[in-house]
Scaffold this active site. Structure first.
Site, short mmCIF file in Angstrom:
data_model
loop_
_atom_site.label_atom_id
_atom_site.label_comp_id
_atom_site.label_asym_id
_atom_site.label_seq_id
_atom_site.Cartn_x
_atom_site.Cartn_y
_atom_site.Cartn_z
N TYR A 75 -6.15 0.81 -3.17
CA TYR A 75 -7.54 1.12 -2.82
C TYR A 75 -7.79 2.59 -2.51
CZ TYR A 75 -5.93 0.34 2.08
OH TYR A 75 -5.25 0.37 3.28
N HIS A 90 -1.57 -12.51 4.10
CA HIS A 90 -1.42 -12.80 5.53
C HIS A 90 -1.76 -14.26 5.85
CE1 HIS A 90 -0.74 -8.58 5.97
NE2 HIS A 90 -2.00 -8.26 5.69
N ARG A 134 -14.56 -9.01 4.75
CA ARG A 134 -15.26 -7.94 5.45
C ARG A 134 -15.83 -6.94 4.46
NH1 ARG A 134 -10.35 -7.38 7.92
NH2 ARG A 134 -10.15 -5.24 7.18
N HIS A 190 0.89 -1.16 0.00
CA HIS A 190 0.00 0.00 0.00
C HIS A 190 0.93 1.21 0.00
CE1 HIS A 190 -3.08 -2.87 1.01
NE2 HIS A 190 -2.59 -3.10 2.21
N ASP A 211 3.67 -4.40 2.40
CA ASP A 211 2.39 -4.00 2.98
C ASP A 211 2.35 -2.53 3.37
OD1 ASP A 211 -0.13 -3.99 4.09
OD2 ASP A 211 0.18 -5.70 5.40
#
Length: 452
Positions: free
Chosen positions: A120, A268, A209, A57, A319
């Site tokens: 994102y 993960h 989620r 990210h 990450d």
């Protein structure tokens, strides 16, 4: 045309000495073993393939170290996430590009030559789409183009805030898209990659989620033959909430309902039962491990020995980019297993090098997860490679796999002397060719962001 001469080079078949590698049009066009260096050759002590970073990210590089002050109660991933949301809401497209470029410079300087950008941060700060819905994807592509890092772009569908389609919260407004908007984001991302050699496109349903089962099916269809990445089982609370929603744990649900296969990468996969671990390995999917971030966030320890024993494939990513380093991720991966299992050299076979085991797995697993054609130092493969400094104290008098052990466990990024991507040298003397300009721009962005 460029010719590299390596005193020692890591080939798919093992280490070879006095290797001459000719690079033409960005690929290895000739490889000569047991050859003396010739006038004009670029001479290096140690040459290895560049590693893929399968999960990043990039925008989070700007907040590295800013979540290390304890709150009024116990801090967790979930409290860190609120800090990340506040930071994400501030960035303009120009600023996001500048932060990504800084992260990508650091990746190249550490020995990564490709990144899987799990992207994102799509929309304007108020949550509305930009007029060009792929504006932020284009900024990621621009940062990769500027720095020379190969890009595998993974646009993320983030639709809900929790299992069962719970409405998103305000902190997530820059991430959220419906299926129609996301389809346009994917097409815009595809267009953004057209000018980047070797770029690949996948999709990333953020997590169970953030998508419903119906959303997940629609996203996977958009991937076609490309990779599919998803966060899964990072946190115990996530596992508990998934079980309450569906009666199954996240990895179990994906194995039973999503048809996992080698296109998939589960990021993960920290909290798995032994049965899930074995079944994930058998599926051919890659476990995308981010050991430094997982340690930073207190996620837990991946069940490494069982997964590897079952033939599982894995790669590493940076990450949150709290610390960017290829060797750092591999070292932390092994050290977490040592702490959890109270053993040493956990990932190595008996009598074998741990550094070599980690490096080989990360190279193969990362390339699979990012649908990359990087084949290492082989004829016809892209000339993406890393020269290590043989005079580094941790590499002196080492040969073969001991060089990888020295780099990963004793030297880290300081041992990276030079990096080539598609035959173009982007790092020399341990420094990226554009570091000064990129860092100056990054400093200006941080000055503005930290003033708010």
């Amino acid at each position: 045309m460029t010719v590299l001469h390596a005193a020692q080079a890591l080939m798919p078949t093992g280490w070879q000495g006095d290797l001459r590698l000719t690079i033409t049009d960005g690929r290895f066009s000739s490889i000569e073993a047991a050859s003396a260096p010739q006038p004009g050759d670029v001479r290096v002590a140690v040459l290895v393939p560049g590693l893929p970073n399968l999960h990043s990210h990039a925008f989070q590089r700007g907040m590295a170290g800013l979540a290390e002050r304890r709150g009024p109660s116990a801090d967790t991933f979930w409290t860190w996430r609120e800090t990340m949301y506040r930071f994400a809401l501030r960035m303009s497209p120009d600023e996001a590009e500048a932060v990504a470029a800084q992260a990508y410079v650091e990746m190249l300087e550490s020995g990564f030559t490709r990144v899987g950008e799990f992207h994102y941060l799509h929309h304007a700060p108020d949550g509305s789409p930009y007029g060009n819905v792929a504006e932020m994807a284009e900024r990621i592509a621009a940062a990769a183009d500027l720095t020379g890092l190969r890009l595998s772009l993974l646009p993320v569908l983030y639709r809900w805030s929790n299992f069962g389609g719970v409405a998103p919260n305000e902190g997530q407004r820059r991430f959220v898209s419906d299926l129609d908007l996301f389809g346009r984001l994917v097409e815009g991302s595809r267009a953004a990659l057209r000018a980047l050699p070797g770029a690949t496109l996948g999709v990333a349903p953020h997590s169970l989620r953030a998508v419903t089962p119906e959303d997940l099916s629609a996203v996977v269809a958009l991937a076609a033959a490309g990779p599919v990445h998803i966060h899964a089982a990072e946190q115990v609370r996530e596992v508990e909430e998934c079980t309450a929603w569906s009666g199954a744990r996240p990895v179990q649900w994906l194995l039973d309902q999503a048809g996992l296969d080698p296109r998939w990468c589960l990021i993960h996969a920290t909290h798995m039962t032994p049965d899930e671990t074995t079944r994930l390995a058998a599926s051919g999917a890659v476990a995308g491990l981010c050991p430094v971030t997982e340690a930073s966030l207190g996620d837990g320890i991946f069940p490494g020995p069982g997964f590897v024993a079952a033939g599982g494939r894995y790669g590493v990513g940076t990450d949150s980019n709290v610390l960017v380093g290829a060797a750092d991720e591999l070292r932390q991966l092994e050290y977490a297993q040592r702490l959890g299992n109270r053993q040493r050299n956990v990932f190595a076979a008996p009598g074998a090098s741990t550094g070599r085991a980690l490096f080989d797995a990360a190279l193969a697993g990362g390339a699979q997860a990012l649908a990359a054609d990087e084949g290492g130092l082989v004829l016809g493969a892209p000339a993406d490679c890393v020269a290590l400094d043989g005079t580094d104290p941790a590499l002196l008098e080492r040969r073969g796999d001991a060089l990888l052990d020295g780099w990963i466990f004793a030297a880290g990024s300081r041992a990276v002397e030079a990096v080539w991507v598609a035959g173009r040298q982007v790092v020399a003397g341990g420094r990226h060719r554009a570091r000064e300009a990129v860092q100056a721009r990054y400093a200006g962005v941080l000055k503005r962001l930290m003033a708010e």
